[in-house]
Design an enzyme around this catalytic site. Structure first.
Site, PDB file in Angstrom:
ATOM      1  N   ASP A 157       0.767  -1.022  -0.185  1.00 36.02           N
ATOM      2  CA  ASP A 157      -0.061  -0.080   0.079  1.00 36.02           C
ATOM      3  C   ASP A 157       1.077   1.016   0.082  1.00 36.02           C
ATOM      4  OD1 ASP A 157      -3.077   1.000   0.620  1.00 36.02           O
ATOM      5  OD2 ASP A 157      -1.573   2.220   1.863  1.00 36.02           O
ATOM      6  N   ILE A 158       0.623   2.408  -0.645  1.00 37.42           N
ATOM      7  CA  ILE A 158       1.166   3.523  -0.832  1.00 37.42           C
ATOM      8  C   ILE A 158       0.877   4.362   0.405  1.00 37.42           C
ATOM      9  CG2 ILE A 158       1.631   5.515  -2.086  1.00 37.42           C
ATOM     10  CD1 ILE A 158       0.652   4.402  -4.583  1.00 37.42           C
ATOM     11  N   GLU A 198      -4.865   2.541  -3.953  1.00 39.99           N
ATOM     12  CA  GLU A 198      -3.623   2.548  -3.714  1.00 39.99           C
ATOM     13  C   GLU A 198      -2.944   1.169  -3.215  1.00 39.99           C
ATOM     14  OE1 GLU A 198      -4.654   4.398   0.191  1.00 39.99           O
ATOM     15  OE2 GLU A 198      -5.606   4.372  -2.046  1.00 39.99           O
TER      16      GLU A 198
END
Length: 690
Positions: free
Chosen positions: A548-549, A591
Site C-alpha cells: 500500500d502506498i 492505492e
C-alpha cells in the site's frame, strides 16, 4: 578365399539345372539384379550378375561369417519350404529369398537383389567397409554397375521374378504346344495381379516387355504412346534395336485404321517401315493396339520376330485385358492426384494454422503459397475499410522498402481490378495483355502471373498475387485452381486471426487496470485460485505480497488527482521492474497492490519485497518541480502458502495483516506474517525486527 556355407560348390551339374540356369541368366539381365542359385541342400549352383561388394565381404573371415548369418540363414529357411521373404543384410543391401518348387517340392533356392535402396544405405555400408578390408576399387566397380532401387520397385521386381520362376516350374522339359500355350497364358495372367498394383502405365508396360522377352523369346520390342499432334512417342524398349528412334508416324499408313479399331497388324514392307520412321535394321513390325476409353492410346510393337496366328491372337486378347488394367490404374492415379491436391491444401493449413499474430500469418501465407506454386515473386495485399485502400502487408522477391508505401484504391491496377470484381485473373503473357503498359511488363521475368481475391462470403479481405514461375513456364489453369483453393483457406485464416486479435483486445480490457496497465482484481482472484490448486497438486510453495502506498490520501489531496494518477503509474512501473517474469502484479484497489510469487518461499519473497520497497522509496513524485519536497513510500506485507494459510481468503487476509503491521510499526517497511506469534517485525529504513 574364405570358404563359408554360402560358397559350398554343388557336387553335380545336371541337365535340369542347365535349363534353369538359362532362365535365371535371362531374368537377371532383364531386371538388372544379382541372382544366386542353390540346390535344396544349400550347394551353390551359380551366380548371375555378380556383386563386387558381396564378393569383397566374403573374402574377409569376419565378413563371411556375417554373410553366412544373414543370407545363409535365409537360405536355410527357404530350403525348409518357407515363403518368399525380403530382408536387409549387415552391409545395408536389400535382398529377397525364394524357394523354387518342382512338382510341389523345393528343388532350388534363389537369393537375389543385393542393392541399396538409398544413398543413406550406401553411406552406412561405406562407414563399416574398412573393418572388412573392402578396398576402394570395390566402390568404383559398384558405382559403375549399380543403382538405387526404391522399396516399391524392389518388391514388385521380386514378385515378378517369383511369378516367372513359378510359371517355369510348372512346365516340363517335354511340354507340347498346347501346354506351352497354356503356360504362356497362365504366366501372363498371373502377371496381371502385379500389373494392377503398379502406379503408372510406363511401369506396367515395362513389366509386360520383360515378360514377352522371356515367354516368347523376343529380341526387340517397344511401347509407343499417342501424342497430341497425332504422332507416337517412344516410352520404353526391349533390346537396343530402337535406340535412335524417339517418335514414329502411323497416321495415313496402311493398317492404321485397324489399329484404331483395336485390331493388330503386321508390316514387313521396307518402304512402309522406313516411312514410319524406323531404321533399316527393322525388317518386320507386329503392332498390337492398347485402347483407353475407346481411343488408340498405346501401341505395343515386336520387331524382327515371326509370330504364328495363335500367338498373335493371344497377344491381342492380352492387350485388351491390359486396357482394363490401365483404366483402373489411371482412375487410381486421378484419384491420387485429387488426394495430392487435398494433401497440399492440408499442408498449407498446417503451415499457417499455428500463426495467430497478424504479421506472422501474412508471411506464412505468401511464402507457403509461393513455395507450392513455384513462384519467385508475390505479394499479399489487405483492404483497409477506413482508408478504402489496399496496402501490401508482405512481399517476396522485392525489397519491402520499395513497396511499403504503395496504396491502391479498389479498381486501380490489376490487384485493384481483381479486388473490385471479386474474380480471379490468370495472365499467361503480359506482353499480350493490353492492361499492362510497356514499363510494367519489364518487371515480369516469365511474363505470367496470377491474382486472386481473398474474401469470406461477400466480404472482401484482400488480394493474393504470384508471378514468375521458377520453371520458366507460364502458370496454367491447374495452377489457378490450386491457388483458388489455397486462397479460400487463407481467407478463413485471416478472418480467424482478425477475430482472435479483437478477442484478445477485449480479454485484455477485461483483466487489465486501465490506469496502471497492471492486472485487475478480477484477474488476481482467478490467478490465485489457479496458483493454489497448482501448489496443492505438486506440493509447491508460493507467496503473496500485499502493498500500500503510504500517506497516499494526503498526497492526493495536496497535489490533485492527476498527480495521484501519475504516482500510481510510477509505483506500478517500480513494482514491475523489481519482480520476475513469472510473477503477476495486480492493482488490488485504490492505492493497494498485490504480487503473486509462484514457487517462492517466504524468505525469497522478502528479498523481492525489499527490492520493491527500495525501488519506490528511491523515486520522487510527480515531476522535477516537486523533486525535493515529495517522496512516496510503500508498506509491504507477505504471507506464504501453505506455511501461513491453506485457502485463498486466509492467504490474502494474512498478507493483509502483515501489511497492517508494516503500517503501524512505522511504514516504508516489509513485514512477514507469523501464524504462531500473529506477526513478526518489519524491515526497511529502520532495520529488521523479529
Amino acid at each position: 578365399m574364405i570358404q563359408g556355407k554360402l560358397n559350398k560348390p554343388a557336387p553335380t551339374d545336371t541337365p535340369e539345372f542347365r535349363q534353369w540356369q538359362k532362365v535365371f541368366e535371362e531374368l537377371a539381365e532383364l531386371v538388372g539384379l544379382t541372382l544366386v542359385v542353390y540346390d535344396k541342400n544349400a550347394h551353390l549352383l551359380g551366380t548371375c550378375r555378380t556383386n563386387p561388394i558381396c564378393e569383397g565381404m566374403q573374402l574377409n573371415e569376419a565378413g563371411s561369417r556375417l554373410c553366412d548369418r544373414d543370407c545363409g540363414g535365409m537360405l536355410e529357411q527357404m530350403s525348409r519350404g518357407s515363403e518368399m521373404a525380403t530382408f536387409k543384410c549387415h552391409a545395408s543391401l536389400y535382398n529377397f529369398a525364394m524357394p523354387i518348387r518342382v512338382e510341389g517340392q523345393v528343388r532350388f533356392v534363389l537369393l537375389g537383389g543385393r542393392v541399396f535402396r538409398s544413398y543413406q544405405d550406401f553411406s552406412s555400408f561405406a562407414k563399416i567397409a574398412p573393418q572388412y578390408f573392402i578396398k576402394d576399387y570395390f566402390f568404383e566397380d559398384w558405382s559403375n554397375t549399380s543403382r538405387f532401387e526404391d522399396s516399391r520397385y524392389f518388391e514388385r521386381t521380386a514378385h515378378f521374378i517369383q511369378s516367372m520362376v513359378d510359371s517355369f516350374s510348372r512346365e516340363s522339359s517335354q511340354i507340347d504346344r498346347v501346354k506351352k500355350k497354356s503356360f504362356r497364358l497362365n504366366t501372363l495372367y498371373d502377371l496381371s495381379s502385379v500389373l494392377a498394383g503398379e502406379s503408372s502405365p510406363d511401369k506396367i508396360f515395362h513389366l509386360i516387355l520383360q515378360a514377352l522377352g522371356v515367354l516368347f523369346d523376343i529380341q526387340a520390342g517397344a511401347v509407343f504412346r499417342a501424342t497430341s499432334d497425332g504422332g507416337f512417342e517412344k516410352r520404353m524398349t526391349l533390346g537396343a534395336l530402337l535406340n535412335s528412334v524417339f517418335e514414329i508416324r502411323l497416321g495415313g499408313q496402311p493398317g492404321f485404321e485397324e489399329l484404331q479399331n483395336g485390331q493388330p497388324n503386321l508390316t514387313n514392307e521396307t518402304y512402309q517401315i522406313l516411312r514410319m520412321g524406323f531404321p533399316e535394321t527393322v525388317r518386320s513390325v507386329h503392332s498390337f493396339p492398347v485402347l483407353y476409353r475407346g481411343h488408340l492410346t498405346w501401341i505395343l510393337q515386336i520387331y524382327n520376330t515371326v509370330l504364328d496366328a495363335e500367338t498373335i491372337e493371344m497377344l491381342q486378347a492380352y492387350c485388351r485385358h491390359v486396357s482394363l488394367i490401365l483404366e483402373n490404374v489411371l482412375m487410381k492415379q486421378e484419384s491420387q492426384e485429387n488426394t495430392n491436391l487435398l494433401s497440399v491444401v492440408t499442408d498449407f493449413n498446417i503451415s499457417i494454422g499455428s500463426e495467430l499474430e497478424t504479421q506472422g500469418l501474412y508471411q506464412a501465407i505468401l511464402l507457403k503459397t509461393a513455395d507450392i506454386l513455384g513462384a519467385e515473386q508475390g505479394s499479399l495485399m489487405i483492404y483497409d475499410e477506413n482508408s478504402n485502400e489496399l496496402s501490401i502487408k508482405f512481399v517476396k522477391g522485392l525489397n519491402e522498402k520499395i513497396v511499403q508505401n504503395l496504396r491502391l484504391k479498389p479498381g486501380e491496377g490489376i490487384a485493384g481490378f481483381v479486388f473490385e470484381t471479386g474474380r480471379s485473373l490468370l495472365v499467361k503473357n503480359v506482353d499480350d495483355d493490353p492492361r499492362f503498359e510497356p514499363r510494367q511488363r519489364a518487371r515480369y521475368k516469365t511474363k505470367s502471373l496470377m491474382s486472386i481475391p481473398l474474401k469470406i462470403n461477400n466480404r472482401k479481405i484482400g488480394v493474393l498475387n504470384v508471378t514468375d514461375k521458377s520453371t520458366g513456364e507460364p502458370f496454367s489453369e491447374d495452377d489457378l485452381r490450386l491457388l483458388e483453393s489455397i486462397a479460400s483457406h487463407a481467407s478463413v485464416a485471416l478472418d480467424r486471426t482478425d477475430f482472435y486479435k479483437k478477442s484478445e483486445d477485449l480479454r485484455k480490457i477485461s483483466i487489465t487496470d486501465s490506469l496502471t496497465d497492471l492486472y485487475n482484481r478480477r484477474f488476481f482472484q482467478e490467478r490465485m485460485v489457479e496458483e493454489i490448486e497448482r501448489a496443492r497438486r505438486h506440493s509447491l510453495a508460493f507467496s503473496l505480497i500485499m502493498l500500500d502506498i503510504d500517506n497516499f490520501k494526503s498526497y492526493n489531496d495536496t497535489y490533485g488527482h492527476l498527480a495521484g494518477d501519475e504516482a500510481l503509474r510510477m509505483v506500478s512501473v517500480a513494482i514491475k521492474n523489481s519482480v520476475r517474469n513469472i510473477d503477476r502484479v495486480a492493482r488490488y484497489g485504490g492505492e493497494e497492490f498485490a504480487v503473486i510469487l509462484p514457487m517462492t518461499e517466504i524468505h525469497a519473497a522478502r528479498d523481492i519485497a525489499e527490492r520493491i520497497r527500495s525501488g519506490v522509496a528511491g523515486r520522487y513524485f510527480p515531476d522535477e518541480s516537486l523533486r525535493m519536497a515529495v517522496k512516496l513510500t510503500v508498506s509491504i506485507g507477505i504471507a506464504s502458502f501453505p506455511q501461513h494459510a491453506d485457502s485463498m481468503l486466509d492467504l490474502i487476509g494474512n498478507a493483509d495483516k502483515a501489511l497492517y503491521l508494516a503500517k503501524v510499526t512505522g511504514k516504508n517497511r516489509v513485514a512477514l506474517f507469523d501464524k504462531d506469534r500473529s506477526m513478526k517485525g518489519a524491515s526497511g529504513r529502520l532495520g529488521t525486527h523479529f
